[in-house]
Design an enzyme around this catalytic site. Structure first.
Site, PDB file in Angstrom:
ATOM      1  N   ASP A 133     -19.456 -25.104 -16.348  1.00  0.00           N
ATOM      2  CA  ASP A 133     -19.630 -24.080 -17.380  1.00  0.00           C
ATOM      3  C   ASP A 133     -20.448 -22.920 -16.824  1.00  0.00           C
ATOM      4  O   ASP A 133     -21.257 -23.083 -15.904  1.00  0.00           O
ATOM      5  CB  ASP A 133     -20.363 -24.664 -18.587  1.00  0.00           C
ATOM      6  CG  ASP A 133     -19.558 -25.744 -19.289  1.00  0.00           C
ATOM      7  OD1 ASP A 133     -18.323 -25.742 -19.155  1.00  0.00           O
ATOM      8  OD2 ASP A 133     -20.183 -26.583 -19.968  1.00  0.00           O
ATOM      9  N   LYS A 134     -20.251 -21.745 -17.410  1.00  0.00           N
ATOM     10  CA  LYS A 134     -21.007 -20.562 -17.005  1.00  0.00           C
ATOM     11  C   LYS A 134     -22.508 -20.818 -17.067  1.00  0.00           C
ATOM     12  O   LYS A 134     -23.267 -20.390 -16.189  1.00  0.00           O
ATOM     13  CB  LYS A 134     -20.639 -19.387 -17.917  1.00  0.00           C
ATOM     14  CG  LYS A 134     -21.391 -18.095 -17.619  1.00  0.00           C
ATOM     15  CD  LYS A 134     -20.957 -16.985 -18.577  1.00  0.00           C
ATOM     16  CE  LYS A 134     -21.730 -15.701 -18.309  1.00  0.00           C
ATOM     17  NZ  LYS A 134     -21.325 -14.607 -19.234  1.00  0.00           N
TER      18      LYS A 134
END
Length: 284
Positions: A133-134
Protein backbone atom coordinates in the site's frame (compact mmCIF):
# COMPACT_ATOMS: atom_id res chain seq x y z
CA UNK A 1 18.10 -11.61 -23.68
CA UNK A 2 20.35 -14.39 -22.43
CA UNK A 3 19.84 -16.21 -19.14
CA UNK A 4 22.21 -18.77 -17.67
CA UNK A 5 21.23 -20.89 -14.66
CA UNK A 6 22.76 -23.92 -12.94
CA UNK A 7 20.16 -26.43 -11.78
CA UNK A 8 20.34 -26.97 -8.00
CA UNK A 9 21.55 -30.13 -6.26
CA UNK A 10 18.05 -31.21 -5.18
CA UNK A 11 16.67 -30.85 -8.71
CA UNK A 12 14.63 -33.81 -10.02
CA UNK A 13 15.35 -34.95 -13.58
CA UNK A 14 12.82 -33.77 -16.16
CA UNK A 15 12.58 -32.99 -19.85
CA UNK A 16 13.47 -29.59 -21.27
CA UNK A 17 9.80 -29.21 -22.18
CA UNK A 18 8.70 -29.77 -18.58
CA UNK A 19 11.44 -27.49 -17.27
CA UNK A 20 10.16 -24.60 -19.36
CA UNK A 21 6.44 -25.34 -19.09
CA UNK A 22 5.93 -26.70 -15.57
CA UNK A 23 8.96 -25.61 -13.56
CA UNK A 24 9.65 -22.15 -14.99
CA UNK A 25 6.12 -21.38 -16.31
CA UNK A 26 7.40 -19.93 -19.58
CA UNK A 27 4.44 -18.81 -21.73
CA UNK A 28 3.50 -21.09 -24.65
CA UNK A 29 4.41 -18.52 -27.31
CA UNK A 30 7.87 -17.99 -25.81
CA UNK A 31 8.42 -21.77 -25.49
CA UNK A 32 7.60 -22.04 -29.20
CA UNK A 33 10.19 -19.41 -30.10
CA UNK A 34 12.83 -21.10 -27.92
CA UNK A 35 12.16 -24.44 -29.62
CA UNK A 36 12.12 -23.17 -33.22
CA UNK A 37 15.24 -21.02 -32.72
CA UNK A 38 17.05 -23.75 -30.79
CA UNK A 39 17.36 -21.15 -28.08
CA UNK A 40 18.21 -23.42 -25.15
CA UNK A 41 21.58 -24.98 -24.41
CA UNK A 42 22.44 -27.69 -21.88
CA UNK A 43 26.04 -27.30 -20.74
CA UNK A 44 26.74 -25.26 -23.87
CA UNK A 45 25.24 -27.76 -26.33
CA UNK A 46 22.02 -27.58 -28.33
CA UNK A 47 19.27 -29.96 -27.32
CA UNK A 48 15.78 -31.25 -28.04
CA UNK A 49 12.72 -30.57 -25.91
CA UNK A 50 12.51 -34.24 -24.91
CA UNK A 51 16.10 -34.35 -23.63
CA UNK A 52 16.50 -34.70 -19.88
CA UNK A 53 18.08 -32.08 -17.67
CA UNK A 54 19.78 -33.05 -14.43
CA UNK A 55 21.02 -31.58 -11.18
CA UNK A 56 24.09 -29.42 -11.81
CA UNK A 57 23.38 -28.86 -15.51
CA UNK A 58 24.02 -25.37 -16.79
CA UNK A 59 21.01 -24.12 -18.73
CA UNK A 60 21.34 -21.19 -21.12
CA UNK A 61 18.17 -19.67 -22.58
CA UNK A 62 17.98 -17.10 -25.36
CA UNK A 63 14.80 -15.04 -25.79
CA UNK A 64 14.05 -11.83 -27.62
CA UNK A 65 12.48 -8.78 -26.02
CA UNK A 66 9.94 -8.87 -28.84
CA UNK A 67 8.72 -12.27 -27.58
CA UNK A 68 6.97 -10.51 -24.71
CA UNK A 69 4.31 -7.74 -24.81
CA UNK A 70 5.82 -4.28 -25.05
CA UNK A 71 5.56 -2.07 -21.97
CA UNK A 72 6.13 1.65 -21.57
CA UNK A 73 7.19 2.89 -18.14
CA UNK A 74 7.99 6.56 -17.71
CA UNK A 75 11.25 7.20 -15.89
CA UNK A 76 11.15 8.67 -12.41
CA UNK A 77 14.02 9.59 -10.09
CA UNK A 78 16.65 6.85 -9.73
CA UNK A 79 18.11 8.48 -6.59
CA UNK A 80 14.96 7.51 -4.66
CA UNK A 81 15.79 3.79 -4.93
CA UNK A 82 17.24 2.07 -1.85
CA UNK A 83 18.31 -1.42 -3.04
CA UNK A 84 18.46 -4.22 -0.47
CA UNK A 85 19.45 -7.04 -2.85
CA UNK A 86 20.03 -7.28 -6.58
CA UNK A 87 21.19 -9.83 -9.15
CA UNK A 88 20.59 -10.31 -12.87
CA UNK A 89 17.07 -11.69 -12.32
CA UNK A 90 15.49 -9.83 -9.41
CA UNK A 91 15.80 -6.84 -7.13
CA UNK A 92 14.46 -6.10 -3.64
CA UNK A 93 14.16 -2.44 -2.65
CA UNK A 94 13.12 -0.50 0.46
CA UNK A 95 9.93 1.42 -0.40
CA UNK A 96 9.46 4.74 1.37
CA UNK A 97 6.24 5.60 3.18
CA UNK A 98 3.79 7.57 1.05
CA UNK A 99 4.92 6.26 -2.35
CA UNK A 100 2.70 4.18 -4.62
CA UNK A 101 4.09 0.86 -5.82
CA UNK A 102 3.05 1.31 -9.45
CA UNK A 103 1.14 3.79 -11.62
CA UNK A 104 -2.58 3.42 -12.21
CA UNK A 105 -2.45 5.68 -15.26
CA UNK A 106 0.12 5.57 -18.11
CA UNK A 107 1.13 9.19 -17.59
CA UNK A 108 2.09 8.73 -13.93
CA UNK A 109 5.81 8.76 -13.17
CA UNK A 110 6.11 9.36 -9.43
CA UNK A 111 5.75 5.75 -8.25
CA UNK A 112 8.28 3.20 -7.09
CA UNK A 113 8.05 1.37 -10.43
CA UNK A 114 8.89 4.58 -12.33
CA UNK A 115 11.86 5.34 -10.10
CA UNK A 116 13.08 1.74 -10.35
CA UNK A 117 12.79 1.83 -14.15
CA UNK A 118 15.13 4.83 -14.16
CA UNK A 119 17.49 3.06 -11.74
CA UNK A 120 17.71 -0.09 -13.92
CA UNK A 121 17.88 1.69 -17.30
CA UNK A 122 19.07 0.94 -19.90
CA UNK A 123 19.85 -2.70 -19.08
CA UNK A 124 16.41 -3.95 -18.05
CA UNK A 125 12.88 -3.04 -17.03
CA UNK A 126 11.22 -3.90 -13.69
CA UNK A 127 8.11 -6.03 -13.30
CA UNK A 128 5.84 -5.97 -10.23
CA UNK A 129 5.76 -9.28 -8.31
CA UNK A 130 3.68 -8.03 -5.37
CA UNK A 131 2.69 -4.62 -4.03
CA UNK A 132 2.63 -2.60 -0.85
CA UNK A 133 0.00 0.00 0.00
CA UNK A 134 1.04 3.61 -0.53
CA UNK A 135 1.00 4.11 3.25
CA UNK A 136 3.20 1.03 3.91
CA UNK A 137 7.00 1.14 3.77
CA UNK A 138 9.59 -1.60 3.50
CA UNK A 139 10.93 -4.51 1.46
CA UNK A 140 9.32 -5.20 -1.90
CA UNK A 141 10.36 -7.61 -4.66
CA UNK A 142 10.52 -6.91 -8.41
CA UNK A 143 11.49 -9.09 -11.36
CA UNK A 144 14.14 -7.62 -13.66
CA UNK A 145 12.90 -9.43 -16.74
CA UNK A 146 9.66 -11.05 -17.98
CA UNK A 147 11.28 -14.50 -18.00
CA UNK A 148 11.58 -14.75 -14.22
CA UNK A 149 8.31 -12.90 -13.44
CA UNK A 150 5.90 -15.88 -13.55
CA UNK A 151 8.36 -18.00 -11.55
CA UNK A 152 8.47 -15.45 -8.74
CA UNK A 153 4.69 -15.10 -8.96
CA UNK A 154 4.28 -18.82 -8.43
CA UNK A 155 6.63 -18.77 -5.42
CA UNK A 156 4.43 -16.05 -3.94
CA UNK A 157 1.26 -18.07 -4.57
CA UNK A 158 2.85 -21.16 -3.01
CA UNK A 159 3.78 -19.15 0.09
CA UNK A 160 7.49 -19.69 -0.54
CA UNK A 161 8.30 -16.00 -0.20
CA UNK A 162 8.37 -15.18 3.51
CA UNK A 163 7.36 -11.66 4.54
CA UNK A 164 7.27 -10.30 8.06
CA UNK A 165 5.86 -6.89 8.95
CA UNK A 166 6.37 -4.55 11.87
CA UNK A 167 3.28 -2.76 13.11
CA UNK A 168 2.17 -0.56 15.99
CA UNK A 169 -1.43 -0.91 17.13
CA UNK A 170 -3.68 0.83 19.62
CA UNK A 171 -4.39 -1.03 22.86
CA UNK A 172 -2.65 -3.92 24.56
CA UNK A 173 -2.23 -7.31 22.87
CA UNK A 174 -0.90 -9.57 25.61
CA UNK A 175 -0.22 -12.80 23.69
CA UNK A 176 0.54 -14.09 20.20
CA UNK A 177 -2.50 -14.95 18.09
CA UNK A 178 -3.73 -15.91 14.65
CA UNK A 179 -6.53 -14.00 12.92
CA UNK A 180 -8.47 -16.15 10.44
CA UNK A 181 -11.26 -14.03 8.99
CA UNK A 182 -12.46 -13.71 5.40
CA UNK A 183 -12.04 -10.30 3.77
CA UNK A 184 -14.25 -8.72 1.12
CA UNK A 185 -14.88 -5.33 -0.48
CA UNK A 186 -16.75 -2.58 1.30
CA UNK A 187 -19.72 -1.79 -0.96
CA UNK A 188 -20.08 1.67 0.58
CA UNK A 189 -16.44 2.75 0.18
CA UNK A 190 -14.39 1.44 -2.76
CA UNK A 191 -11.15 2.29 -0.94
CA UNK A 192 -11.87 -0.04 1.95
CA UNK A 193 -12.12 -3.74 2.75
CA UNK A 194 -14.07 -5.40 5.54
CA UNK A 195 -14.61 -8.72 7.28
CA UNK A 196 -17.06 -10.72 5.15
CA UNK A 197 -17.64 -14.25 6.55
CA UNK A 198 -19.91 -15.32 3.68
CA UNK A 199 -18.64 -13.62 0.53
CA UNK A 200 -15.07 -12.74 1.43
CA UNK A 201 -11.81 -14.45 0.54
CA UNK A 202 -9.81 -16.51 3.02
CA UNK A 203 -7.25 -14.43 4.92
CA UNK A 204 -4.90 -15.56 7.70
CA UNK A 205 -2.57 -13.30 9.70
CA UNK A 206 -0.20 -14.47 12.43
CA UNK A 207 0.54 -11.89 15.13
CA UNK A 208 3.59 -11.96 17.41
CA UNK A 209 3.87 -9.52 20.31
CA UNK A 210 7.17 -7.61 20.35
CA UNK A 211 6.65 -4.99 23.08
CA UNK A 212 3.73 -3.72 25.14
CA UNK A 213 3.40 -0.01 25.91
CA UNK A 214 0.85 1.77 28.14
CA UNK A 215 -1.62 2.44 25.31
CA UNK A 216 -0.09 0.67 22.28
CA UNK A 217 1.54 -2.63 21.29
CA UNK A 218 4.44 -3.25 18.92
CA UNK A 219 3.89 -6.45 16.94
CA UNK A 220 5.20 -8.54 14.08
CA UNK A 221 2.77 -9.88 11.47
CA UNK A 222 3.27 -12.78 9.10
CA UNK A 223 0.82 -13.37 6.26
CA UNK A 224 -0.40 -16.68 4.94
CA UNK A 225 -2.47 -14.86 2.32
CA UNK A 226 -2.04 -11.54 0.58
CA UNK A 227 -5.40 -9.80 0.57
CA UNK A 228 -5.64 -6.06 0.07
CA UNK A 229 -5.35 -4.24 3.44
CA UNK A 230 -5.22 -7.63 5.17
CA UNK A 231 -3.19 -6.64 8.23
CA UNK A 232 -5.06 -3.37 8.58
CA UNK A 233 -8.53 -4.95 8.37
CA UNK A 234 -7.69 -7.94 10.58
CA UNK A 235 -6.25 -5.88 13.41
CA UNK A 236 -9.04 -3.33 13.28
CA UNK A 237 -11.54 -6.20 13.45
CA UNK A 238 -10.22 -7.30 16.87
CA UNK A 239 -10.25 -3.77 18.28
CA UNK A 240 -6.56 -2.99 17.69
CA UNK A 241 -6.33 -0.78 14.58
CA UNK A 242 -2.93 0.29 13.32
CA UNK A 243 -1.62 3.58 14.58
CA UNK A 244 -1.98 6.22 11.87
CA UNK A 245 -4.33 4.20 9.66
CA UNK A 246 -6.30 6.79 7.63
CA UNK A 247 -9.03 4.27 6.70
CA UNK A 248 -9.55 1.98 9.67
CA UNK A 249 -8.71 4.25 12.64
CA UNK A 250 -10.23 7.58 13.62
CA UNK A 251 -7.08 8.91 15.32
CA UNK A 252 -4.87 11.00 13.04
CA UNK A 253 -1.10 10.42 13.10
CA UNK A 254 1.85 11.35 10.88
CA UNK A 255 1.98 7.98 9.12
CA UNK A 256 0.58 4.46 9.02
CA UNK A 257 2.71 2.37 11.37
CA UNK A 258 3.16 -0.63 9.11
CA UNK A 259 6.51 -1.67 7.65
CA UNK A 260 7.54 -4.71 5.56
CA UNK A 261 10.57 -5.46 7.71
CA UNK A 262 11.83 -8.81 6.41
CA UNK A 263 11.66 -10.71 3.14
CA UNK A 264 13.15 -14.16 2.50
CA UNK A 265 13.05 -16.46 -0.50
CA UNK A 266 15.07 -19.23 -2.09
CA UNK A 267 16.37 -18.05 -5.45
CA UNK A 268 14.56 -20.05 -8.17
CA UNK A 269 17.69 -20.46 -10.31
CA UNK A 270 20.54 -20.76 -7.79
CA UNK A 271 18.71 -22.20 -4.75
CA UNK A 272 20.56 -19.61 -2.68
CA UNK A 273 18.66 -18.26 0.34
CA UNK A 274 18.07 -14.52 -0.03
CA UNK A 275 17.28 -12.77 3.24
CA UNK A 276 16.90 -9.01 3.67
CA UNK A 277 15.79 -6.58 6.36
CA UNK A 278 14.44 -3.16 5.46
CA UNK A 279 16.10 -0.92 8.01
CA UNK A 280 15.64 1.14 10.11
CA UNK A 281 12.11 -0.17 10.54
CA UNK A 282 9.54 1.22 12.96
CA UNK A 283 11.56 0.52 16.09
CA UNK A 284 14.99 -0.78 17.07
Amino acid sequence: MKFTMTLPKQFNDMTVKDLLEKEWLVPRKVRHFIRTRKGLLINGKTCHFQDLVHSGDQITVFVEAEDYPKRTILFGDSTLIDPLYEDEHLIIVNKPYGMKTHPNQPEEQDTLLNHLAAYLAPDCQPHVVHRLDKETSGAILFAKNPFVLPILGRLLEQKKIFRRYQALVYGKITQDLTIDKKIGRDRHDRRKRLIDPKGGKTAVTHVQVAQIFPTQTAIFCQLETGRTHQIRVHLASIGHPLVGDPLYSKKAQKRLMLHAYELHLTHPFTSRLISVQALPGLWK
